[in-house]
Design a protein around this motif. Structure first.
Motif, PDB file in Angstrom:
ATOM      1  N   TYR A   1       0.828  -1.202   0.000  1.00 47.31           N
ATOM      2  CA  TYR A   1       0.000   0.000   0.000  1.00 47.31           C
ATOM      3  C   TYR A   1       0.868   1.260   0.000  1.00 47.31           C
ATOM      4  N   ARG A   2       0.234   2.383  -0.296  1.00 48.15           N
ATOM      5  CA  ARG A   2       0.938   3.652  -0.275  1.00 48.15           C
ATOM      6  C   ARG A   2       0.485   4.483   0.922  1.00 48.15           C
ATOM      7  N   LYS A   3       1.338   4.563   1.914  1.00 50.54           N
ATOM      8  CA  LYS A   3       1.127   5.427   3.075  1.00 50.54           C
ATOM      9  C   LYS A   3      -0.262   5.230   3.684  1.00 50.54           C
ATOM     10  N   THR A   4      -1.004   6.330   3.926  1.00 48.56           N
ATOM     11  CA  THR A   4      -2.283   6.212   4.634  1.00 48.56           C
ATOM     12  C   THR A   4      -3.387   5.583   3.801  1.00 48.56           C
ATOM     13  N   ALA A   5      -3.131   5.337   2.519  1.00 52.24           N
ATOM     14  CA  ALA A   5      -4.122   4.644   1.703  1.00 52.24           C
ATOM     15  C   ALA A   5      -4.307   3.197   2.167  1.00 52.24           C
ATOM     16  N   ARG A   6      -3.425   2.755   3.035  1.00 54.64           N
ATOM     17  CA  ARG A   6      -3.514   1.396   3.584  1.00 54.64           C
ATOM     18  C   ARG A   6      -4.773   1.220   4.429  1.00 54.64           C
ATOM     19  N   ASN A   7      -5.035   2.095   5.343  1.00 54.76           N
ATOM     20  CA  ASN A   7      -6.149   2.095   6.314  1.00 54.76           C
ATOM     21  C   ASN A   7      -6.907   0.760   6.456  1.00 54.76           C
ATOM     22  N   PHE A   8      -8.140   0.664   5.960  1.00 55.22           N
ATOM     23  CA  PHE A   8      -8.966  -0.517   6.218  1.00 55.22           C
ATOM     24  C   PHE A   8      -8.682  -1.688   5.274  1.00 55.22           C
ATOM     25  N   GLY A   9      -7.881  -1.479   4.247  1.00 55.21           N
ATOM     26  CA  GLY A   9      -7.669  -2.510   3.241  1.00 55.21           C
ATOM     27  C   GLY A   9      -7.245  -3.862   3.776  1.00 55.21           C
ATOM     28  N   PRO A  10      -6.199  -3.940   4.606  1.00 51.64           N
ATOM     29  CA  PRO A  10      -5.724  -5.244   5.065  1.00 51.64           C
ATOM     30  C   PRO A  10      -6.753  -6.053   5.859  1.00 51.64           C
ATOM     31  N   ILE A  11      -7.493  -5.407   6.748  1.00 49.07           N
ATOM     32  CA  ILE A  11      -8.454  -6.177   7.539  1.00 49.07           C
ATOM     33  C   ILE A  11      -9.688  -6.533   6.721  1.00 49.07           C
ATOM     34  N   MET A  12     -10.089  -5.666   5.790  1.00 43.03           N
ATOM     35  CA  MET A  12     -11.227  -6.001   4.933  1.00 43.03           C
ATOM     36  C   MET A  12     -10.898  -7.179   4.036  1.00 43.03           C
ATOM     37  N   ALA A  13      -9.656  -7.246   3.561  1.00 45.20           N
ATOM     38  CA  ALA A  13      -9.249  -8.361   2.711  1.00 45.20           C
ATOM     39  C   ALA A  13      -9.406  -9.692   3.430  1.00 45.20           C
ATOM     40  N   MET A  14      -9.196  -9.696   4.738  1.00 49.18           N
ATOM     41  CA  MET A  14      -9.291 -10.921   5.520  1.00 49.18           C
ATOM     42  C   MET A  14     -10.728 -11.288   5.867  1.00 49.18           C
ATOM     43  N   ALA A  15     -11.639 -10.310   5.837  1.00 51.22           N
ATOM     44  CA  ALA A  15     -12.994 -10.523   6.338  1.00 51.22           C
ATOM     45  C   ALA A  15     -14.005 -10.876   5.249  1.00 51.22           C
ATOM     46  N   ALA A  16     -13.586 -10.852   3.984  1.00 50.07           N
ATOM     47  CA  ALA A  16     -14.518 -11.078   2.881  1.00 50.07           C
ATOM     48  C   ALA A  16     -14.288 -12.433   2.217  1.00 50.07           C
ATOM     49  N   LYS A  17     -15.344 -12.984   1.657  1.00 51.92           N
ATOM     50  CA  LYS A  17     -15.220 -14.223   0.895  1.00 51.92           C
ATOM     51  C   LYS A  17     -14.418 -13.995  -0.387  1.00 51.92           C
ATOM     52  N   CYS A  18     -14.599 -12.825  -0.984  1.00 56.24           N
ATOM     53  CA  CYS A  18     -13.910 -12.505  -2.231  1.00 56.24           C
ATOM     54  C   CYS A  18     -13.359 -11.081  -2.153  1.00 56.24           C
ATOM     55  N   THR A  19     -12.042 -10.949  -2.181  1.00 54.00           N
ATOM     56  CA  THR A  19     -11.400  -9.636  -2.130  1.00 54.00           C
ATOM     57  C   THR A  19     -10.915  -9.258  -3.521  1.00 54.00           C
ATOM     58  N   ILE A  20     -11.300  -8.058  -3.941  1.00 55.78           N
ATOM     59  CA  ILE A  20     -10.923  -7.540  -5.253  1.00 55.78           C
ATOM     60  C   ILE A  20     -10.080  -6.299  -5.011  1.00 55.78           C
ATOM     61  N   ALA A  21      -8.842  -6.329  -5.474  1.00 57.40           N
ATOM     62  CA  ALA A  21      -7.907  -5.236  -5.206  1.00 57.40           C
ATOM     63  C   ALA A  21      -7.641  -4.426  -6.469  1.00 57.40           C
ATOM     64  N   GLN A  22      -7.932  -3.153  -6.383  1.00 56.16           N
ATOM     65  CA  GLN A  22      -7.567  -2.199  -7.432  1.00 56.16           C
ATOM     66  C   GLN A  22      -6.151  -1.713  -7.149  1.00 56.16           C
ATOM     67  N   VAL A  23      -5.252  -1.822  -8.123  1.00 54.10           N
ATOM     68  CA  VAL A  23      -3.863  -1.435  -7.902  1.00 54.10           C
ATOM     69  C   VAL A  23      -3.411  -0.433  -8.972  1.00 54.10           C
ATOM     70  N   SER A  24      -2.431   0.370  -8.601  1.00 48.80           N
ATOM     71  CA  SER A  24      -1.860   1.313  -9.556  1.00 48.80           C
ATOM     72  C   SER A  24      -0.897   0.627 -10.510  1.00 48.80           C
ATOM     73  N   GLU A  25      -0.278  -0.465 -10.029  1.00 52.60           N
ATOM     74  CA  GLU A  25       0.731  -1.138 -10.842  1.00 52.60           C
ATOM     75  C   GLU A  25       0.736  -2.634 -10.553  1.00 52.60           C
ATOM     76  N   VAL A  26       0.785  -3.428 -11.616  1.00 54.65           N
ATOM     77  CA  VAL A  26       0.958  -4.874 -11.489  1.00 54.65           C
ATOM     78  C   VAL A  26       2.422  -5.180 -11.754  1.00 54.65           C
ATOM     79  N   VAL A  27       3.056  -5.895 -10.829  1.00 58.01           N
ATOM     80  CA  VAL A  27       4.480  -6.201 -10.964  1.00 58.01           C
ATOM     81  C   VAL A  27       4.680  -7.705 -11.087  1.00 58.01           C
ATOM     82  N   GLU A  28       5.862  -8.087 -11.529  1.00 60.71           N
ATOM     83  CA  GLU A  28       6.192  -9.499 -11.676  1.00 60.71           C
ATOM     84  C   GLU A  28       6.449 -10.131 -10.306  1.00 60.71           C
TER      85      GLU A  28
END
Length: 221
Positions: free
Chosen positions: A170-197
């Motif tokens: 994540y980028r700085k404060t944009a992290r906020n609720f993302g990590p815990i929401m990812a763990m609490a959902a059946k399906c997590t969909i992440a929008q990213v600025s960059e896809v890396v190898e």
């Protein structure tokens, strides 16, 4: 080969169904997955329950989703501020249900769902309307309220970078609720600025491991 990269925003959210509970990351506009929200608006799912820190700002992002009148209920900690006119109008008209949850309780309820915890006792809200109908208990001379975990069908979150396995940073404060929401959902969909190898993300910097992420999509394709 594991490859969680979605070809488009529309493909990533195509199976969000009517009546779904959807967590949306962000603290105000910081970390809000605006591209995924716009795709959800276009997709058309309705009768949604939304879990978010607040209830939208201005006319874009979450506020735009609320304006479609396809959200039945919102669970949040900060529903009103100067530019929350969309939510305010809907609530006053009786067109949306609000479950108000103090911010710390909101975060812990989400985290508890991801951690498999059945509930927890919090002192926040005791003796107020927020505790009505909930179990209370005296512990070490202090009154506590039993809070339940919040589970979701989907979590829409925003990260800075992701790989095809779904590992996220994540980028700085944009992290906020993302990590815990990812763990609490059946399906997590992440929008990213960059896809890396694979291998380009320092393992020590990965905040959300790919095991908690089902789909990754670039915000601008």
């Amino acid at each position: 080969m594991i490859n969680k990269i979605s070809e488009s925003l529309q493909t990533a959210i195509a199976d969000v169904h009517d009546g779904a509970t959807v967590m949306i990351g962000g603290f105000g506009n910081a970390g809000m997955p605006s591209a995924l929200i716009d795709a959800l608006i276009a997709q058309g799912a309705r009768d949604l329950t939304i879990v978010n820190n607040n209830a939208g700002n201005g006319e874009t992002g979450l506020a735009a989703l609320l304006k479609t009148k396809r959200v039945r209920k919102i669970i949040c900690s900060f529903p009103r501020q100067a530019d929350s006119q969309v939510f305010d109008a809907l609530y006053r008209a009786g067109e949306i249900e609000l479950e108000l949850t103090p911010q710390g309780n909101l975060a812990e309820r989400i985290r508890a769902a991801g951690a498999g915890i059945g509930g927890f006792f919090s002192p926040t809200g005791y003796g107020t309307m927020l505790a009505q109908g909930k179990e209370t208990r005296l512990i070490n001379g202090r009154q506590y309220v039993l809070e339940s975990p919040i589970h979701a069908d989907f979590a829409l979150i925003k990260a800075h970078r992701g790989d095809r396995w779904g590992n996220l940073v994540y980028r700085k404060t944009a992290r906020n609720f993302g990590p815990i929401m990812a763990m609490a959902a059946k399906c997590t969909i992440a929008q990213v600025s960059e896809v890396v190898e694979l291998g380009q993300l320092d393992p020590e910097n990965i905040v959300t491991p790919g095991i908690f992420v089902q789909r990754v999509v670039r915000e601008a394709l």
